[in-house]
Design a protein around this motif. Structure first.
Motif, PDB file in Angstrom:
ATOM      1  N   MET A 128      11.888   5.641  -4.087  1.00 41.51           N
ATOM      2  CA  MET A 128      10.616   4.922  -4.127  1.00 41.51           C
ATOM      3  C   MET A 128      10.819   3.422  -3.924  1.00 41.51           C
ATOM      4  O   MET A 128      11.835   2.861  -4.336  1.00 41.51           O
ATOM      5  N   LYS A 129       9.847   2.790  -3.289  1.00 40.96           N
ATOM      6  CA  LYS A 129       9.935   1.357  -3.000  1.00 40.96           C
ATOM      7  C   LYS A 129       9.773   0.500  -4.249  1.00 40.96           C
ATOM      8  O   LYS A 129      10.247  -0.639  -4.272  1.00 40.96           O
ATOM      9  N   CYS A 130       9.127   1.020  -5.265  1.00 46.05           N
ATOM     10  CA  CYS A 130       8.886   0.233  -6.474  1.00 46.05           C
ATOM     11  C   CYS A 130      10.074   0.257  -7.428  1.00 46.05           C
ATOM     12  O   CYS A 130      10.007  -0.344  -8.500  1.00 46.05           O
ATOM     13  N   THR A 131      11.139   0.955  -7.083  1.00 46.12           N
ATOM     14  CA  THR A 131      12.344   0.978  -7.917  1.00 46.12           C
ATOM     15  C   THR A 131      13.456   0.183  -7.239  1.00 46.12           C
ATOM     16  O   THR A 131      13.430  -0.036  -6.021  1.00 46.12           O
ATOM     17  N   LYS A 132      14.420  -0.219  -8.017  1.00 47.79           N
ATOM     18  CA  LYS A 132      15.553  -0.988  -7.515  1.00 47.79           C
ATOM     19  C   LYS A 132      16.802  -0.138  -7.363  1.00 47.79           C
ATOM     20  O   LYS A 132      17.919  -0.661  -7.333  1.00 47.79           O
ATOM     21  N   LEU A 133      16.636   1.145  -7.250  1.00 44.06           N
ATOM     22  CA  LEU A 133      17.750   2.067  -7.089  1.00 44.06           C
ATOM     23  C   LEU A 133      17.873   2.492  -5.631  1.00 44.06           C
ATOM     24  O   LEU A 133      16.932   2.352  -4.849  1.00 44.06           O
ATOM     25  N   GLY A 134      19.017   3.024  -5.262  1.00 48.83           N
ATOM     26  CA  GLY A 134      19.170   3.619  -3.951  1.00 48.83           C
ATOM     27  C   GLY A 134      19.800   2.759  -2.882  1.00 48.83           C
ATOM     28  O   GLY A 134      20.024   3.232  -1.776  1.00 48.83           O
ATOM     29  N   GLY A 135      20.067   1.492  -3.141  1.00 51.58           N
ATOM     30  CA  GLY A 135      20.735   0.664  -2.148  1.00 51.58           C
ATOM     31  C   GLY A 135      19.778   0.048  -1.154  1.00 51.58           C
ATOM     32  O   GLY A 135      18.698  -0.443  -1.500  1.00 51.58           O
ATOM     33  N   ASP A 136      20.176   0.090   0.139  1.00 53.79           N
ATOM     34  CA  ASP A 136      19.394  -0.581   1.176  1.00 53.79           C
ATOM     35  C   ASP A 136      18.151   0.225   1.538  1.00 53.79           C
ATOM     36  O   ASP A 136      17.878   1.292   0.991  1.00 53.79           O
ATOM     37  N   THR A 137      17.396  -0.306   2.501  1.00 49.40           N
ATOM     38  CA  THR A 137      16.120   0.298   2.863  1.00 49.40           C
ATOM     39  C   THR A 137      16.296   1.661   3.509  1.00 49.40           C
ATOM     40  O   THR A 137      15.533   2.601   3.241  1.00 49.40           O
ATOM     41  N   ASP A 138      17.304   1.806   4.364  1.00 43.32           N
ATOM     42  CA  ASP A 138      17.519   3.092   5.031  1.00 43.32           C
ATOM     43  C   ASP A 138      17.905   4.185   4.035  1.00 43.32           C
ATOM     44  O   ASP A 138      17.436   5.323   4.133  1.00 43.32           O
ATOM     45  N   SER A 139      18.733   3.850   3.077  1.00 45.45           N
ATOM     46  CA  SER A 139      19.141   4.840   2.069  1.00 45.45           C
ATOM     47  C   SER A 139      17.951   5.270   1.213  1.00 45.45           C
ATOM     48  O   SER A 139      17.783   6.456   0.903  1.00 45.45           O
ATOM     49  N   LYS A 140      17.108   4.317   0.826  1.00 51.55           N
ATOM     50  CA  LYS A 140      15.918   4.658   0.046  1.00 51.55           C
ATOM     51  C   LYS A 140      14.955   5.506   0.869  1.00 51.55           C
ATOM     52  O   LYS A 140      14.310   6.413   0.330  1.00 51.55           O
ATOM     53  N   ALA A 151       0.833  -1.203   0.000  1.00 50.30           N
ATOM     54  CA  ALA A 151       0.000   0.000   0.000  1.00 50.30           C
ATOM     55  C   ALA A 151       0.865   1.249   0.000  1.00 50.30           C
ATOM     56  O   ALA A 151       0.553   2.235  -0.675  1.00 50.30           O
ATOM     57  N   SER A 152       1.956   1.212   0.753  1.00 54.01           N
ATOM     58  CA  SER A 152       2.848   2.372   0.786  1.00 54.01           C
ATOM     59  C   SER A 152       3.503   2.603  -0.566  1.00 54.01           C
ATOM     60  O   SER A 152       3.665   3.744  -1.002  1.00 54.01           O
ATOM     61  N   ALA A 153       3.891   1.544  -1.254  1.00 56.16           N
ATOM     62  CA  ALA A 153       4.495   1.682  -2.582  1.00 56.16           C
ATOM     63  C   ALA A 153       3.486   2.265  -3.573  1.00 56.16           C
ATOM     64  O   ALA A 153       3.838   3.113  -4.400  1.00 56.16           O
ATOM     65  N   SER A 154       2.236   1.836  -3.493  1.00 51.73           N
ATOM     66  CA  SER A 154       1.209   2.386  -4.383  1.00 51.73           C
ATOM     67  C   SER A 154       0.950   3.854  -4.089  1.00 51.73           C
ATOM     68  O   SER A 154       0.754   4.660  -5.011  1.00 51.73           O
ATOM     69  N   LEU A 155       0.969   4.208  -2.813  1.00 53.42           N
ATOM     70  CA  LEU A 155       0.773   5.607  -2.440  1.00 53.42           C
ATOM     71  C   LEU A 155       1.935   6.472  -2.927  1.00 53.42           C
ATOM     72  O   LEU A 155       1.726   7.602  -3.389  1.00 53.42           O
ATOM     73  N   GLN A 156       3.148   5.958  -2.834  1.00 55.55           N
ATOM     74  CA  GLN A 156       4.297   6.693  -3.351  1.00 55.55           C
ATOM     75  C   GLN A 156       4.213   6.861  -4.863  1.00 55.55           C
ATOM     76  O   GLN A 156       4.577   7.919  -5.398  1.00 55.55           O
ATOM     77  N   PHE A 157       3.757   5.848  -5.553  1.00 56.11           N
ATOM     78  CA  PHE A 157       3.603   5.961  -7.010  1.00 56.11           C
ATOM     79  C   PHE A 157       2.543   7.004  -7.364  1.00 56.11           C
ATOM     80  O   PHE A 157       2.720   7.779  -8.310  1.00 56.11           O
ATOM     81  N   PHE A 158       1.456   7.047  -6.605  1.00 61.91           N
ATOM     82  CA  PHE A 158       0.433   8.067  -6.820  1.00 61.91           C
ATOM     83  C   PHE A 158       0.993   9.460  -6.570  1.00 61.91           C
ATOM     84  O   PHE A 158       0.720  10.409  -7.331  1.00 61.91           O
ATOM     85  N   ALA A 159       1.799   9.608  -5.509  1.00 62.79           N
ATOM     86  CA  ALA A 159       2.427  10.900  -5.225  1.00 62.79           C
ATOM     87  C   ALA A 159       3.414  11.287  -6.320  1.00 62.79           C
ATOM     88  O   ALA A 159       3.547  12.469  -6.660  1.00 62.79           O
ATOM     89  N   PHE A 160       4.094  10.301  -6.898  1.00 64.19           N
ATOM     90  CA  PHE A 160       5.036  10.583  -7.977  1.00 64.19           C
ATOM     91  C   PHE A 160       4.298  11.091  -9.222  1.00 64.19           C
ATOM     92  O   PHE A 160       4.786  12.002  -9.905  1.00 64.19           O
ATOM     93  N   ILE A 161       3.136  10.521  -9.512  1.00 62.38           N
ATOM     94  CA  ILE A 161       2.334  10.999 -10.648  1.00 62.38           C
ATOM     95  C   ILE A 161       1.873  12.432 -10.400  1.00 62.38           C
ATOM     96  O   ILE A 161       1.924  13.294 -11.302  1.00 62.38           O
ATOM     97  N   LEU A 162       1.435  12.733  -9.171  1.00 63.36           N
ATOM     98  CA  LEU A 162       1.050  14.102  -8.838  1.00 63.36           C
ATOM     99  C   LEU A 162       2.233  15.054  -8.983  1.00 63.36           C
ATOM    100  O   LEU A 162       2.076  16.180  -9.472  1.00 63.36           O
TER     101      LEU A 162
END
Length: 219
Positions: free
Chosen positions: A102-114, A2-13
């Motif tokens: 964003m959680k839906c991307t594979k960039l940024g390294g570990d969870t804390d960095s993202k 749900a958080s990843a979907s919300l981030q994607f919606f915020a990215f579209i906005l």
């Protein structure tokens, strides 16, 4: 999820906000001549923007004149130029940084960095929205005050143009996107503080071996 979907919606906005921010900065119709009074020249429509003044004739002719002199401009137009350019730069940085976080991307390294990148992108969007909201509000205030001034002739009065409304809408999109990005990262960190990971303690092998030796000594 749900958080990843919300981030994607915020990215579209945020994308709509960036496009609207750039469009409002470049459009020449920040204010247009008001159709008031008895002597109305319907064959000409005059528009004024941050960078140029344009005239649109009823015959289809369209001519623009650039504002070369910066010091001759009113202070609210100079401030609007600066803040709108800063808003475009910050929103562009926010798009790049939030893409990494964003959680839906594979960039940024570990969870804390993202998470940190996501929060930084949200801050960029919020600052960009504030930098866009301030000049549009100030510009609109100047238009309304001149419109209500009785000493100004009706032929010199103007109304807010489409660029002003575009600026308000895109600023709202950027602010909403920034708040969503920041709160999604904050909730995650807050959950980690409230529910710390449990530490499992396993007995050491040295104690078991020492206990075995002690039992053998008594035999």
């Amino acid at each position: 999820m749900a958080s990843a979907s919300l981030q994607f919606f915020a990215f579209i906005l945020a994308l709509f906000g960036v496009f609207g921010d750039i469009t409002a900065t470049l459009l020449p119709n920040w204010k247009v001549n008001a159709d008031v009074g008895s002597n109305i020249i319907t064959a000409i429509t005059q528009m004024q923007g941050l960078w140029m003044d344009c005239t649109w004739y009823s015959t289809g002719m369209f001519s623009c004149t650039l504002k070369y002199s910066v010091l001759s401009l009113p202070i609210y137009i100079q401030a609007a130029r600066t803040t709108m350019v800063l808003s475009c730069i910050l929103s562009a940085f926010g798009i790049c940084i939030s893409t990494v976080g964003m959680k839906c991307t594979k960039l940024g390294g570990d969870t804390d960095s993202k998470s940190h990148a996501c929060f930084a992108g949200g801050v960029c969007f919020i600052l960009a929205g504030i930098f866009e909201l301030v000049p549009t509000s100030w510009y609109t205030r100047e238009i309304i005050s001149n419109f209500l001034d009785q000493t100004i002739p009706e032929s010199s009065k103007h109304e807010p143009g489409g660029a002003v409304y575009t600026g308000f809408i895109s600023a709202a999109f950027l602010l909403i996107a920034g708040v969503i990005f920041c709160t999604s990262c904050f909730k995650k960190q807050q959950g980690a503080w409230i529910y710390p990971p449990k530490q499992h303690h396993f007995p050491s092998t040295e104690q078991d071996s020492n206990a075995g030796y002690n039992l053998k000594d008594y035999v």
